[in-house]
Write a protein that holds these residues in place. Structure first.
Motif, PDB file in Angstrom:
ATOM      1  N   ASP A  41      11.095 -10.353   0.018  1.00 18.75           N
ATOM      2  CA  ASP A  41      12.045  -9.210   1.733  1.00 18.75           C
ATOM      3  C   ASP A  41      11.706  -7.617   1.053  1.00 18.75           C
ATOM      4  O   ASP A  41      13.397  -6.558   1.473  1.00 18.75           O
ATOM      5  N   ASP A  43      10.005  -4.258   1.842  1.00 20.06           N
ATOM      6  CA  ASP A  43       9.458  -2.952   3.101  1.00 20.06           C
ATOM      7  C   ASP A  43       8.039  -2.359   2.388  1.00 20.06           C
ATOM      8  O   ASP A  43       8.356  -2.216   1.492  1.00 20.06           O
ATOM      9  N   LYS A  53       6.789  -6.541   6.065  1.00 16.70           N
ATOM     10  CA  LYS A  53       7.205  -6.600   5.228  1.00 16.70           C
ATOM     11  C   LYS A  53       6.908  -8.108   4.126  1.00 16.70           C
ATOM     12  O   LYS A  53       6.139  -9.018   5.000  1.00 16.70           O
TER      13      LYS A  53
END
Length: 131
Positions: A41, A43, A53
């Motif tokens: 998770d 970015d 992501k």
């Protein structure tokens, strides 16, 4: 004389198209670059713009061979940002193109399409550190 000049012009255009080996063999959509990480998770940013992501699988992104620097930044709350600057190398088929296609073919790859360079390596491991 006009016919000779016209013929040379036509052959030059054909040479540029036919002998642009690095351009003809370049991956469609760009060089696929794979990123693995110790954290999920995350970015993913390319040159400051969010592009996706990285979830629980590896993240792959196709990078166009436009000659520009590519800087990937990985961000997640509670972790230090990690930056990866892609390296560029000369595409091996460019040299074949230079030998066979000469100035016409190699100029297609280097000046017109920028396919004389490729992004390599094509796999990176991103180590995210907790704050």
């Amino acid at each position: 004389m006009k016919k000779i000049i016209l013929l040379i012009g036509i052959l030059a255009c054909m040479n540029t198209t036919i002998f642009g080996f690095a351009t003809l063999t370049a991956p469609v959509g760009g060089d696929p670059i794979l990123f693995a990480s110790n954290v999920n998770d995350v970015d993913v940013y390319l040159n400051g713009k969010m592009i996706g992501k990285k979830t629980n699988t590896d993240f792959t992104y196709k990078v166009l061979r436009d000659g520009e620097d590519k800087i990937f930044t990985f961000k997640k709350a509670g972790y230090s940002d990690t930056t990866v600057v892609l390296q560029k190398t000369m595409a091996p088929v460019f040299w074949l193109n230079f030998i066979i296609g000469g100035v016409w073919g190699s100029s297609t790859d280097s000046l017109s399409t920028k396919n004389n360079m490729q992004y390599s390596p094509n796999q990176y491991y991103v180590e995210m550190n907790k704050l």
